[in-house]
Each structure stands twice: as structure tokens, then as C-alpha cells.
Design a protein around this motif. Structure first.
Motif, short mmCIF file in Angstrom:
data_model
loop_
_atom_site.label_atom_id
_atom_site.label_comp_id
_atom_site.label_asym_id
_atom_site.label_seq_id
_atom_site.Cartn_x
_atom_site.Cartn_y
_atom_site.Cartn_z
N UNK A 30 46.18 38.40 33.23
CA UNK A 30 45.40 37.17 33.19
C UNK A 30 43.93 37.52 33.35
N UNK A 31 43.09 36.78 32.65
CA UNK A 31 41.65 37.03 32.73
C UNK A 31 40.95 36.06 33.68
N UNK A 32 41.67 34.98 34.11
CA UNK A 32 41.04 34.00 35.01
C UNK A 32 41.73 33.88 36.36
N UNK A 33 42.69 34.79 36.63
CA UNK A 33 43.37 34.77 37.92
C UNK A 33 44.52 33.79 38.02
N UNK A 34 44.79 33.03 36.95
CA UNK A 34 45.88 32.05 36.97
C UNK A 34 47.04 32.56 36.13
N UNK A 35 48.27 32.39 36.63
CA UNK A 35 49.47 32.80 35.88
C UNK A 35 50.52 31.71 35.98
N UNK A 36 51.16 31.43 34.85
CA UNK A 36 52.32 30.52 34.85
C UNK A 36 53.45 31.19 34.10
N UNK A 73 48.71 41.76 36.18
CA UNK A 73 47.37 42.33 36.29
C UNK A 73 46.33 41.22 36.16
N UNK A 74 45.44 41.14 37.14
CA UNK A 74 44.30 40.23 37.06
C UNK A 74 43.08 41.07 36.67
N UNK A 75 42.44 40.69 35.59
CA UNK A 75 41.35 41.50 35.06
C UNK A 75 39.98 41.11 35.60
N UNK A 76 39.94 40.14 36.52
CA UNK A 76 38.64 39.76 37.08
C UNK A 76 38.82 39.20 38.48
N UNK A 77 37.77 39.31 39.27
CA UNK A 77 37.75 38.67 40.59
C UNK A 77 37.46 37.19 40.41
N UNK A 78 38.12 36.36 41.19
CA UNK A 78 37.93 34.91 41.09
C UNK A 78 37.43 34.38 42.42
N UNK A 79 36.23 33.78 42.41
CA UNK A 79 35.67 33.25 43.65
C UNK A 79 36.35 31.93 44.04
N UNK A 80 36.47 31.73 45.33
CA UNK A 80 36.99 30.47 45.88
C UNK A 80 38.37 30.11 45.31
#
Length: 681
Positions: free
Chosen positions: A502-508, A581-588
Motif C-alpha cells: 500500500x502506498x497510503x498506509x491503508x489496506x483492505x 508492505x507500506x511504502x510510506x510513513x503516514x502521519x496521524x
């Protein structure tokens, strides 16, 4: 084996005069065409010869002739009886006390050296009128040193026979057919059929006639259309009995191979496909350099051996093999080469410890473990950028464990990602350094088997490491669903889901089921459990799993389920591990609320709020869909549905603590079951 001859350099022949013997010339038929399909009957008869038939050469010949219908069978009976009943006098050879080697004495003592074996065979042939000769010459036995070789002045120390059957002269060596002398100078009895009426070109690999110190006159006894010179005999590679039996043919005909940095030896076995091969590469100090040799199978009966010595010098290279249908534990020696390495590469990588061919082992029934036969097609993987991929086709969902090691046996399994797909297993990896690696496969056939069997190993050559070698979460088995997942109520589509990004930290993730399954999901990053970052619910017969990943990197998403046979214990079993795999850090990134089992039992779909932390003293809207629930309780206030299947509730968050959401499928009563829980911040 050999022994000092009582009359060096001379040969003897059977009683018929030399003039009556057919002229010695090369045979026109091969051994394969000449020999019958089996000698089982005469072999059995010969080995049962009573003691009374063995008191003299004449009586023994008369007995063995009883079941022999022709000269071929008679000759076979003589060879088989001698090989079984006469032992080699290794002790006498060492002390030079073996004495006379005439046929009668050897028969009575049941012991002799090569001359005695050959004399006894010659005498038995003479008794029945079969033309036979004893030949004296050089042999490449256990004590032969190819670096010294033979000269016309060398002493001849071996004897064998040539015999005339079916209109042809053929050689045989009953001494070597009886067994061999080991490194402790002890005779080891082991019958060998290959030395019986051997094809002359195979026989000449280790036997060179040399009678009366006359090489030219002796050449006729080689039975070759183009006889070998002494120089050629010395240079030719020494193929062992197993290699001769299997029809070993190599690109290198000579015993010594001059190597500039690297050499590639290709070879085949014309008569037998091998189950496995192995080698030993040693220098004069007996240090083992097998890790600088790569053995590969390139086709049916065809192989390749790549030798890259680490330093200049001389080495012994011994090749061993095992026939495809062999039940023996050990391997038989095929050939010995002398490697003369004159130059080496600036950098030579040693290989991981490995014995034999790379790839899936030849004696493994891959279908038994759920793999397709095509898994044998790959053995060596070359990586130019530090990454690699290996895909293995499957016939069903196997149980498999992969392990990665470098040349120093260091476990690097966190650098590989083996996962299950629909109809295949794929292993990808990121290699941290230049060099050679070993990827190991163990598998379980199921059917109640507990242990995992070793199926094979792949070599991975890395010319350049990955710039950012990733490490994956620890995982003992394949990523994806366990083979028994369908027994818990999941449909086959679960086997096509293993690895996600995921590129935005969300997975379904959606998993279809045949019935309601009691489940639990857990999320891990670097061995730490993230309890409130995963959320699951049912949408009809589909289990929906949502995850919120706060940081970049790899996560393990584990799914547990209850088997219908264990409902009374309430225990849940692991049915799948998914790699995310999360490809970016997600704030808050806000966590989910805690989900209780009854939320899934009642088919609840939480629409809002989907974050698990609520601000204190604020009004919050709760929307929840469920066909089963009749009432919902929040903050001790009970609410009923206003329309359809949706509960739409607004409540005030308390100043501290937590907020619980409860529900009941009844319109009356005070019993409510826990559905969700929020923390107050």
C-alpha cells in the motif's frame, strides 16, 4: 590389484596349439549385442557347486559344463565361480609370500594374485577346448600414479585373459571381477560384472598389454582397430568401473587438465541416467575445495562441472555418481582428474557447503509434496542487482519451508519472501552482499506427516548486492494461507492472497467464506503487536479485514480461526500469515476500535466512527448496520433501529475512560453482548 608375476612379461594360452587358435583381431560386435539378456540360470548353478566338484580343475570344469549349452555360457560359469570363490592374497602381495600361481594350487588354496586368477581361468578353458590366452601388461589400479605413468622399462605387474567366444576375441579380468583392495590393504570381496567380456575400448582405459618387452607385438592383444601407444595410455583419463558401466564420456579425454582461472567439464553417461553426482577437489595437503566446484544437470544423461580453483597449484578432482535406480546408500567413483591450475581470478567466491547437483534432488517424488515436475528445471540463479525470483509450479497447495544461507552458513532467511499463489510458490529476495548463497527447501507431504523432508537446494550467485536490502518479518512457513484453511470454512480464493503493498498506509482484504467463521486478526511490525491497527467484520459471507499501517516497512497480518470441532474450547488456530508492505510513513494514522467476536457473529458493519480514539466531552455520531441486532446500548442508553438495518446514534463522549458499544438480537431483556470499544483521549 596385481602382484609380482612369476614369469614377468610372458603370456600363456590354453592347451590347443597356437596354430589352431583363430587369429587375434578386434571383435565385430559390441558387448551389448554379444551377451544374452541374462546369465541368471548359469550364475545360480555355478555358485552352488559342491565341495566334491572343486577338488581339481578337471572336476570343476566338468561340473560347470553340465548346465552350459555353449561356449559363452561355459566362459560365464568359469568367470562367475572364480570371482565368487577365489580371494585375492593382498597379505601375500605385501610380504611377497604368495608363492606359485599355477591353477591347481590357486584352486586348492582358494587364494591367489592376478596371475593365479588368470591361470585358473585359462586352465578351465583348456579343459573344454575354448581358445584362451593369458595377457601380461600394465594396469591402472589403486596404486597407479598418473604423474609418473609407465615407461617401456616399467615392470608389468598385472595379468588378465582374452577368450574366443561366438567367433570373437574379447578381454576379461576375473581378478578385478572378484573385488578390490582397500586403502588398508585388505581385500574386499565385491563381484563386478563389467570386467566380463568388456568392450575393448572400455577395457583399454585401464589395461595395456606389454609382453616380452615388445610394445609393437603386444598391440594386437588390445583388440582395438587403432591400438593405443604407451604415451596415449598414460595420458588418457582413468575412468573407473562405475563410469565404464554407465558409459561415461567427457569433453576432457586426458587425465591432466591445465586450467587458466576456470574450466568447464561437460560429460554424459550413455547407458544410465544418474540419480546424483558429487565430487572431491583436494590439493596435495588433502584440503577439500569442493566449494569451488559447481555440478549441474543440463539434460537427460548430461551434466556440467564448473571448476574455479582459489589458488594456483595442483589438485585431484574425483567425480562420484549414483545410478537412478540404485538403492545403495553411497556413491561410486566415476573418474579422477589431475587439475593443474596455472592462474586464478582476482576474487574467487567459495560456495555454500553443498553435496551433489543443485536444484531439486533427483530421487524426490515431487508430486508427493504437491509440486509439478517442472520444478526440476532450475538449479542456479544469477542475480545482477541483488534481487532474485524463483517460481515453482504446484499441483496442490504444498507445505514448504525455505531457508537462505550464505557461504559461511549464516542464516539470512529474513532476506527472502516465499509466498503461496494460485498454482505456484514464489520466492523473492534481496541479497545484502556480493557472493554465493544457498536457498534450501523442506516440504511436508501431509497425510499426517510431522517432519519436513529436504527436497533440494538452489545456488544463487550475486554479482552486485541490493542497494537497500530489505528484511522481512520472521516467518517459518510460506506467506499466505495454510493448506488446511478450507477446512475452517474459507473458500479457495484465500490461496491467491499472500503478499500486499500500500502506498497510503491503508489496506483492505476480503476473504470469502462458506459459512460464518469465528476469527481473530493480529498485526505485527518488527515483532511488536499493533492491536488497534487492524479491524475485521463480515459483509454477508465475506470477511473484510482492514489495516492501518503507521510507518513504512513490512508487517505481518495473522488470521486465526476456530475449527467447528473445537467450538467447545473456544480456541483459535492460525490459518494464514499475510505479508503487507507500506511504502510510506503516514502521519496521524488513527487506530481502529477494539472489535469483539459478537460484532462478527451478529454480522455488524461499523460505518462510523472507524478510529478507536474519541475526543472527551464531544458529541459523536455512531452508525452501525446489522440485520440481526434489535437494540444497541452506548453509555448505558439503549437505542432501537429507526429505519432498515442501520442504527444511527449520537452520544456524548465522557471525560475519560472508554466507550463500549453493546448489542442484543432481542427486543426485551437486559443481556447485551460487547461489540466495540473506544478509548477516550
Amino acid at each position: 590389484m596385481g602382484g609380482r608375476l612369476s614369469t614377468p612379461g610372458r603370456y600363456r594360452e590354453s592347451a590347443a596349439s597356437d596354430e589352431s587358435h583363430p587369429p587375434v583381431r578386434p571383435p565385430s560386435m559390441s558387448r551389448k549385442k554379444l551377451l544374452p539378456a541374462s546369465f541368471e540360470d548359469i550364475d545360480s548353478f555355478s555358485l552352488k557347486a559342491p565341495v566334491s566338484a572343486c577338488v581339481s580343475v578337471t572336476k570343476l570344469a566338468q561340473y560347470l559344463m553340465q548346465s552350459a549349452k555353449n561356449d559363452m555360457v561355459k566362459v560365464r560359469a568359469f568367470y562367475r565361480w572364480i570371482a565368487e570363490n577365489i580371494s585375492y592374497d593382498a597379505f601375500g602381495v605385501r610380504l611377497k609370500t604368495y608363492g606359485r600361481q599355477d591353477a591347481e594350487r590357486v584352486l586348492q588354496r582358494r587364494q591367489g594374485v592376478c596371475e593365479g586368477y588368470a591361470n585358473l581361468f585359462l586352465s578351465l578353458c583348456s579343459e573344454v577346448g575354448i581358445p584362451c590366452k593369458m595377457v601380461i601388461g600394465f594396469s591402472k589400479g589403486r596404486s597407479y600414479n598418473p604423474e609418473i605413468g609407465f615407461t617401456p622399462e616399467s615392470e608389468t605387474a598385472h595379468a588378465w585373459n582374452i577368450v574366443y567366444v561366438n567367433g570373437q576375441w574379447l578381454p576379461l579380468d576375473v581378478t578385478w571381477g572378484a573385488g578390490s583392495v582397500d586403502e588398508h590393504n585388505r581385500f574386499q570381496k565385491r563381484y563386478e560384472d563389467m570386467h566380463f567380456l568388456t568392450d575393448p575400448k572400455d577395457f583399454a582405459v585401464k589395461h595395456l598389454p606389454y609382453m616380452d618387452n615388445d610394445m609393437d607385438e603386444s598391440k594386437v592383444f588390445q583388440l582395438l582397430k587403432r591400438p593405443l601407444s604407451l604415451e596415449e595410455f598414460n595420458k588418457n583419463a582413468m575412468v573407473d568401473t562405475a563410469g565404464t558401466t554407465w558409459g561415461f564420456v567427457s569433453t576432457y579425454k586426458h587425465h591432466t587438465i591445465d586450467v587458466e582461472k576456470k574450466c568447464i567439464i561437460t560429460f554424459k553417461t550413455r547407458r544410465m541416467d544418474l540419480q546424483n553426482i558429487s565430487c572431491h577437489l583436494k590439493d596435495k595437503s588433502s584440503i577439500e575445495y569442493e566449494r569451488y566446484v559447481v555440478l549441474r544437470k543440463t539434460g537427460k544423461n548430461r551434466f556440467k562441472m564448473e571448476v574455479t580453483p582459489p589458488r594456483i597449484g595442483k589438485y585431484d578432482l574425483r567425480l562420484f555418481g549414483k545410478a537412478l535406480d540404485s538403492t545403495e546408500v553411497g556413491h561410486s567413483q566415476i573418474i579422477t582428474y589431475k587439475i593443474n591450475c596455472k592462474s586464478v581470478f582476482d576474487k574467487v567466491h567459495s560456495h555454500p557447503v553443498h553435496s551433489g547437483l543443485w536444484g531439486v534432488k533427483r530421487d524426490v517424488d515431487v508430486a508427493k509434496y504437491g509440486f509439478a515436475s517442472s520444478v526440476r528445471s532450475k538449479d542456479v540463479i544469477v542475480s545482477t542487482n541483488g534481487t532474485f525470483k524463483l517460481r515453482l509450479k504446484t499441483q496442490r497447495n504444498p507445505k514448504a519451508i525455505f531457508r537462505l544461507e550464505d557461504a559461511d552458513k549464516k542464516d539470512l532467511s529474513q532476506h527472502i519472501c516465499p509466498f503461496l499463489g494460485r498454482g505456484f510458490i514464489e520466492v523473492t529476495g534481496n541479497l545484502p552482499k556480493e557472493g554465493v548463497y544457498k536457498l534450501i527447501l523442506h516440504s511436508n507431504s501431509g497425510d499426517g506427516q510431522r517432519e519436513y523432508d529436504h527436497l533440494g537446494e538452489w545456488m544463487i550467485k550475486c554479482d552486485s548486492p541490493s542497494s537497500k536490502p530489505s528484511t522481512y518479518p520472521s516467518q517459518d512457513t510460506l506467506w499466505g494461507a495454510r493448506t488446511e484453511a478450507t477446512k475452517y470454512g474459507f473458500l479457495d480464493d484465500i490461496f491467491s492472497k499472500s503478499v500486499f503493498s500500500t502506498s497510503n498506509g491503508e489496506l483492505q482484504l476480503q476473504l470469502k467464506t462458506s459459512k460464518f467463521v469465528t476469527t481473530s486478526v493480529k498485526l505485527y511490525q518488527r515483532e511488536s503487536k499493533l492491536e488497534k491497527h487492524v479491524f475485521d467484520y463480515y459483509n454477508g459471507k465475506t470477511l473484510v479485514i482492514k489495516a492501518r499501517l503507521p510507518n513504512s516497512g513490512f508487517y505481518k497480518l495473522s488470521l486465526f480461526a476456530q475449527h467447528e470441532d473445537k467450538k467447545t474450547s473456544q480456541s483459535l488456530d492460525l490459518v494464514a500469515d499475510f505479508l503487507v508492505e507500506s511504502k510510506s510513513d503516514t502521519e496521524n494514522m488513527k487506530p481502529f476500535p477494539v472489535v469483539y467476536t459478537h460484532a462478527k457473529t451478529y454480522g455488524c458493519t461499523l460505518m462510523e466512527p472507524l478510529h478507536g480514539s474519541l475526543a472527551a466531552n464531544q458529541n459523536v455520531r455512531l452508525r452501525l448496520r446489522s440485520k440481526t441486532l434489535k437494540r444497541v446500548m452506548v453509555n448505558n442508553d439503549v437505542h432501537e433501529k429507526k429505519s432498515g438495518d442501520v442504527f444511527d446514534i449520537t452520544f456524548e463522549v465522557p471525560g475519560r475512560g472508554s466507550v463500549g458499544v453493546f448489542g442484543t438480537p432481542d427486543l426485551e431483556g437486559s443481556k447485551f453482548d460487547g461489540l466495540y470499544e473506544y478509548t477516550v483521549s
